[in-house]
Design a protein around this motif. Sequence first.
Motif, short mmCIF file in Angstrom:
data_model
loop_
_atom_site.label_atom_id
_atom_site.label_comp_id
_atom_site.label_asym_id
_atom_site.label_seq_id
_atom_site.Cartn_x
_atom_site.Cartn_y
_atom_site.Cartn_z
N VAL A 114 -3.15 6.38 4.26
CA VAL A 114 -1.05 6.26 3.56
C VAL A 114 -0.36 7.26 3.52
O VAL A 114 0.78 6.87 5.08
CB VAL A 114 -1.61 5.46 2.19
N ARG A 115 -1.16 7.77 3.58
CA ARG A 115 0.15 9.12 3.87
C ARG A 115 -0.40 10.94 3.75
O ARG A 115 -2.14 10.26 3.20
CB ARG A 115 1.47 9.22 2.87
N ASP A 116 0.02 11.44 4.10
CA ASP A 116 -0.81 13.47 4.00
C ASP A 116 0.84 14.02 3.03
O ASP A 116 1.91 14.01 3.48
CB ASP A 116 -1.30 14.08 5.34
N LYS A 172 -3.42 17.12 1.83
CA LYS A 172 -3.61 16.14 0.72
C LYS A 172 -3.58 14.81 0.89
O LYS A 172 -2.43 14.09 1.97
CB LYS A 172 -3.20 16.01 -0.55
N SER A 173 -4.76 13.86 1.48
CA SER A 173 -4.54 12.43 2.31
C SER A 173 -4.99 11.72 0.86
O SER A 173 -5.81 11.43 0.31
CB SER A 173 -5.72 12.18 3.17
N TYR A 174 -3.97 10.60 0.86
CA TYR A 174 -3.74 9.56 0.33
C TYR A 174 -4.37 8.58 0.82
O TYR A 174 -4.16 8.36 1.69
CB TYR A 174 -2.56 8.66 -0.19
N ILE A 175 -5.35 7.54 0.83
CA ILE A 175 -6.60 6.62 1.05
C ILE A 175 -6.36 5.95 0.59
O ILE A 175 -6.88 5.68 -0.57
CB ILE A 175 -7.35 7.00 1.53
N HIS A 176 -6.26 5.03 0.83
CA HIS A 176 -6.53 3.21 0.14
C HIS A 176 -8.11 2.64 1.19
O HIS A 176 -8.08 2.39 2.06
CB HIS A 176 -5.11 1.62 0.29
N ILE A 177 -8.56 1.98 0.32
CA ILE A 177 -9.55 1.33 0.65
C ILE A 177 -9.44 0.25 0.36
O ILE A 177 -8.89 -1.04 -0.49
CB ILE A 177 -11.17 1.12 -0.47
N ASP A 178 -9.87 -0.53 1.94
CA ASP A 178 -9.49 -2.14 2.37
C ASP A 178 -10.19 -3.30 1.95
O ASP A 178 -10.01 -4.01 1.27
CB ASP A 178 -9.50 -1.82 4.07
N ASN A 179 -11.75 -2.52 2.75
CA ASN A 179 -13.11 -3.82 2.06
C ASN A 179 -14.25 -3.01 2.68
O ASN A 179 -14.10 -1.67 3.00
CB ASN A 179 -12.92 -4.82 2.90
N VAL A 180 -14.71 -3.85 1.75
CA VAL A 180 -16.76 -2.92 2.13
C VAL A 180 -17.86 -4.25 2.97
O VAL A 180 -17.51 -5.05 2.45
CB VAL A 180 -16.90 -2.48 0.23
N ASP A 181 -17.58 -3.78 4.09
CA ASP A 181 -18.61 -4.12 4.97
C ASP A 181 -20.81 -4.37 4.54
O ASP A 181 -21.02 -3.31 4.60
CB ASP A 181 -18.83 -4.76 5.87
N GLY A 182 -20.85 -4.89 4.06
CA GLY A 182 -21.92 -5.22 3.32
C GLY A 182 -23.39 -5.44 4.48
O GLY A 182 -24.58 -4.84 4.23
N ILE A 201 0.83 -1.39 0.01
CA ILE A 201 -0.18 -0.10 0.41
C ILE A 201 1.25 1.33 -0.23
O ILE A 201 1.04 2.36 -0.92
CB ILE A 201 -1.06 0.49 1.04
N ARG A 202 1.63 1.21 0.77
CA ARG A 202 2.92 2.30 1.07
C ARG A 202 3.37 2.54 -0.24
O ARG A 202 3.92 3.78 -0.92
CB ARG A 202 3.89 2.15 2.02
N ASP A 203 4.18 1.45 -0.77
CA ASP A 203 3.97 1.64 -2.10
C ASP A 203 3.09 2.35 -3.75
O ASP A 203 3.91 2.36 -4.93
CB ASP A 203 5.18 1.05 -3.32
N ILE A 204 1.75 2.06 -3.39
CA ILE A 204 1.17 2.60 -4.83
C ILE A 204 1.39 4.23 -5.19
O ILE A 204 1.22 4.98 -4.08
CB ILE A 204 -0.52 2.61 -4.59
N PRO A 205 1.81 4.37 -6.45
CA PRO A 205 2.27 5.48 -6.65
C PRO A 205 0.42 7.00 -6.45
O PRO A 205 -0.27 6.73 -7.16
CB PRO A 205 2.71 5.27 -7.75
N ASP A 206 1.62 8.19 -6.35
CA ASP A 206 0.57 9.52 -6.70
C ASP A 206 -0.30 8.81 -7.78
O ASP A 206 -1.61 8.93 -7.54
CB ASP A 206 1.70 10.10 -6.20
N SER A 207 -0.10 8.61 -8.78
CA SER A 207 -1.09 8.69 -10.01
C SER A 207 -2.32 8.14 -9.69
O SER A 207 -2.91 8.05 -10.62
CB SER A 207 -0.25 8.82 -10.80
N GLU A 208 -2.60 6.56 -9.13
CA GLU A 208 -3.17 5.76 -8.82
C GLU A 208 -4.27 6.28 -7.74
O GLU A 208 -5.43 5.56 -7.33
CB GLU A 208 -2.99 4.47 -8.50
N PHE A 209 -3.79 7.22 -7.09
CA PHE A 209 -4.86 8.21 -6.39
C PHE A 209 -5.80 9.08 -6.72
O PHE A 209 -5.41 10.07 -7.86
CB PHE A 209 -4.06 8.65 -4.91
#
Length: 422
Positions: A401-403, A381-391, A198-206
């Motif tokens: 992830v980072r600010d 600007k906050s970089y946020i990763h969606i882990d899961n969705v609970d139905g 997750i930390r290594d996800i590039p900015d361009s993917e957000f």
Amino acid sequence: MKKVVFIACLSTLLVGCDKSVEDKPIPELTSEEADGICKSPEILTQLENSFKKGTIDDLKKNPRNYSPFSDRYKRGILPDTNERRTSRIDVNYSYTSEDFSKGFGTTDKLTITNPTINGTGTDSLKCSAKVQFSSDEMYGLTFANDIIYNVKKDNGKYVTDTSISFDDLLAHKIEPTASQKSWRDKHEEKLNANENVIRDIPDSEFKSVTQNDLYYIYFSQSPRTFSDDELMGFFSTKWNSTTDVFAKEDIKKEELQKIKEKISQYKDLKNILGYSSFSSNNQLNEKYGVKTADGEKPLPSTDGWVSASDSYDMSKKGFKYNAAFCAMTGGLMTENRGINFTIDQALRGCTVGVPDDKAREVSAKLADLHSKRVGVSTFVKSYIHIDNVDGNTNTIHATLVRDEVKVVDSDNGEIIIDTVVR
């Protein structure tokens, strides 16, 4: 010859008088026989099957959440230090029915000891035993309790209809077993590996999103299956504005496919951007504020700010970051139209770092502003990763992830710090 026949008949009569345990009414059982029934493999197997079924049912409704790293807590460690974050003492593990079903009988073990008779009634036996359960995935814990179970006859066989489950047992702390230690080590390795990805996800993917985008994320990534009427009821204003069933059908034909197509566009959206500002200067808010690609108001993130009153920390090489998951503050949780969005954890730290060659200059600048009672504005600007969705709870779970942080002189708009907090 007659004598031999007489003896044989007498022998048969004597044998007939000695009833088997299965043939006896319960009140006629001896204490030894009743105790033997309580201990019988058949009854203990029935109790084990009852425990398995009851535990699966209970865990499906309420998974057991606990912290497998809580034993690392040390008094005196401040909540916003890296030690607390990296020690994972606040990280919970959810023990589910799937975990239990997968491991039952191997890594998840049930023992029933000291079964004994407690009393005999007219149509049942009252028995007791100690039940103990342990799992490799429940670190440093075992679960045990004394139980009472009734045994009665059904079609000539002894059965128990007593229901028991994991919820009937009490938790006890124990010295972790070798298997539990091995499981936790592997679990932490997995957590570390996932976080590094997750930390290594590039900015361009957000991608910058709005509150409305969250609705589409929820419906596209929820494990639940939604009916056409549920989708129309949530997304269609026209559908909700009429009670005419024929008109509703016409609206459904017109809009439903478009709604489904838009929902499908969000199926793989896992990385999003949130924004926050801490400033009373409207001009600066306009200058540094951010909008989505469509010019809409972006998703609000967790507030974070730097105070001119805080001194530079020589050991941490930066300034205190007053933000979520620092100084006992939790993450962001919003609720709109029954759908929740929650940031459960942060991978970034609580220090706004400053390069060594800039530290003296920045420190002097903030100290000067503080002495003049001029504040600073903070834009995040906050970089946020969606882990899961609970139905089940209608919740989108995410990780911060980072600010990307800008600290600005509120008086003249000069950027004092422009950095990424990781």
